[in-house]
Design an enzyme around this catalytic site. Structure first.
Site, short mmCIF file in Angstrom:
data_model
loop_
_atom_site.label_atom_id
_atom_site.label_comp_id
_atom_site.label_asym_id
_atom_site.label_seq_id
_atom_site.Cartn_x
_atom_site.Cartn_y
_atom_site.Cartn_z
CE LYS A 80 67.83 -25.41 14.26
NZ LYS A 80 67.68 -24.52 13.09
CB SER A 155 69.22 -26.59 10.12
OG SER A 155 68.79 -25.38 10.71
CB SER A 179 66.67 -23.53 9.29
OG SER A 179 67.77 -24.03 8.58
N1 GLN Z 1 69.82 -24.58 4.45
C1 GLN Z 1 70.44 -23.31 4.65
C2 GLN Z 1 71.88 -23.52 5.01
O1 GLN Z 1 72.33 -24.60 4.95
C3 GLN Z 1 69.72 -22.55 5.72
C4 GLN Z 1 70.00 -23.02 7.07
C5 GLN Z 1 69.28 -22.25 8.14
O2 GLN Z 1 68.31 -21.52 7.86
N2 GLN Z 1 69.76 -22.37 9.36
O3 GLN Z 1 72.58 -22.63 5.32
#
Ligand code: GLN
Length: 500
Positions: A80, A155, A179
């Site tokens: 990532k 994400s 994410s």
């Molecule tokens: N979807 C969650 C957010 O927008 C989690 C994101 C993540 O785990 N990096 O914060």
């Protein structure tokens, strides 16, 4: 050559050891597949071919010298793009870091390289890992390989898409509120968020430091076991990294044992599972609820017992998360000021104007929304009402979860209340987007491990995933239950590849 795409780690390693294919050929065949299909998926922000061919050469050298091959020898792996890789861009999918190249490797990246992984490229994400669909990237939207009209989840959507499209065998993601697990469930693959502190965060660009954790994604539980084994190890650059986590019982840290355990008739006979009542109601898509019923049937057939448990504070998880995560993000992202890293606006005539213009241009709208929200929650007049209160409620939720985990080995729920949604379906309503994380956020708030495993498909043939949460450092048990499930269902929910 065709069967190389979609091959498991153990199969590919066997082919390498048998000299049926060289590491160089294997790597090139993955690039060929990426070059043919990624224009349609957008999983990668950058490919690292030069590096990977060098790595492949050293694996081929090892094979020639008949040395023992490390755990991930020759395995194509995606990273990532919020994890640092020496001399390659680390953009976090943000314009503010578009030209930033890291001078060092994240510890997790180092660990994978030490175990022989071939890094094929860096994957797209929601900007600074803030989002649930990969649509918040400043550069492009990744598409779901199961159906390109749909989002891959976020994400770590680029990493999930990379594995699901066969561009890499495994991938690294980061998980602050889901994410790793959400995109894994949307793309029909396996994702594990480890215990907070088990895996190093050094070289992971911080979003919310008390919640962030790096973890593996793979097509099967088996592949995730190999990846996870390669990720752990003491890191002296990260003060929150648990030193010698398995000192009391070394075998808890040997995840590869899971693969050797015999799949007897009732391998889960002493396992007590709690089904979370608050995540089994009308708010959850009925096809997902039906799949969870089937999961329960499989697990009970394997000998486990399943009872309903209640976690009333789970309803506070989202508001608590969006206060704590934004507060920590506002502080972490203060370092991007146009002076030290990344983008600097050219037409600024005072220091303040330089900060303002660099940040105005460099950050996307979701990141700005969160910085404003977090700064507000931390401001002196509101700190007690928001941040302090959120920390207190976080503790209540943690206590509730820990109490249940004193009685039950693991807690079961869907990974998400719905399956993948269409691209652009939720972009105009951030609150709707936030709701997708209701099942995943509690594990981050409690610092405990959680895994998402594929368990079915909805009427549009989009994947469904279930989640197991366990006590801190119970990764081996989670992987064992997930592996038994995968074996009992003959791996029928794994991503399939038609290799053309
Ligand atoms: N979807 C969650 C957010 O927008 C989690 C994101 C993540 O785990 N990096 O914060």
């Amino acid at each position: 050559m065709e069967t190389l795409i979609g091959g498991s780690i153990s199969k590919l390693k066997q082919l390498l050891a048998d000299k049926a294919v060289s590491s160089n050929e294997l790597t090139l065949s993955y690039y060929k597949h990426i070059e043919k299909h990624d224009a349609n998926i957008n999983a990668f922000l950058c490919l690292t071919k030069e590096l990977s061919l060098k790595q492949a050469d050293s694996i081929d050298h090892l094979i020639k010298s008949k040395a023992e091959l490390p755990i991930l020898a020759g395995i194509p792996t995606a990273i990532k793009d919020n994890l640092c890789l020496t001399n390659y861009p680390t953009t976090c999918a943000s314009k503010i870091l578009a030209n930033y190249k890291s001078p060092y490797n994240a510890t997790t990246v180092d660990n994978l390289i030490r175990e022989g992984a071939i890094i094929v490229g860096k994957t797209n994400l929601d900007e600074f890992a803030m989002g649930s669909s990969c649509e918040n990237s400043s550069f492009m939207t990744t598409k779901n390989p199961c159906n390109t009209d749909y989002v891959p989840g976020g994400s770590s959507g680029g990493s999930a898409a990379s594995v699901a499209a066969g561009f890499s065998v495994i991938a690294l993601g980061s998980d602050t509120g889901g994410s790793i697990r959400l995109p894994a469930s949307f793309c029909g693959i396996v994702g594990l968020k480890p215990t907070y502190g088990l895996v190093s965060r050094y070289g992971l660009i911080a979003f919310a430091s008390s919640l962030d954790q790096v973890g593996p994604m793979g097509r099967s539980v088996e592949d995730v076991i190999y990846a996870m084994q390669s990720l752990i190890g003491n890191c002296y650059h990260d003060s929150t990294n648990i030193k010698n986590p398995f000192a009391e019982n070394l075998s808890d840290g040997n995840f590869l044992d899971v693969l050797k355990s015999s799949q007897s008739d009732k391998p889960l006979k002493n396992i007590k599972i709690g089904l979370i009542k608050e995540l089994d109601n009308d708010g959850i898509n009925h096809e997902i609820r039906d799949s969870i019923k089937n999961v329960i049937k499989v697990l009970t057939d394997l000998g486990a017992s399943v009872d309903e448990v209640t976690l009333p504070q789970i309803n506070a998880a989202l508001p608590v998360y969006y206060i704590i995560a934004t507060a920590e993000a506002s502080s972490n992202l203060a370092r991007f000021d146009g002076i030290r890293y990344g983008y600097r606006h050219k037409e600024a005539y005072s220091l303040e104007e330089l900060y303002l213009k660099s940040r105005e241009y460099g950050f996307g709208s979701e990141v700005k929304r969160r910085i404003i929200l977090g700064t507000y929650c931390l401001s002196s007049g509101y700190f007690d009402a928001y941040y302090k209160k959120a920390q207190a409620v976080r503790r209540l939720l943690q206590n509730e979860i820990f109490d249940q985990l004193n009685t039950y080995d693991v807690l079961l729920s869907p990974t998400a209340p719905e399956t993948a949604f269409k691209i652009n379906e939720k972009t105009s309503d951030p609150l709707k987007m936030y709701l997708t994380d209701i099942a995943t956020i509690p594990a981050n708030l409690a610092g405990i491990p959680a895994i998402s495993v594929p368990c079915g498909f909805d009427k549009n043939n989009m994947p469904i995933g279930f989640q197991l949460m366990g006590k801190a450092l119970s990764e081996k048990q989670l992987l064992n239950i997930a592996y038994c499930y995968e074996m009992a269902t003959s791996q029928k929910y794994l991503r399939q590849f038609n290799n053309n």
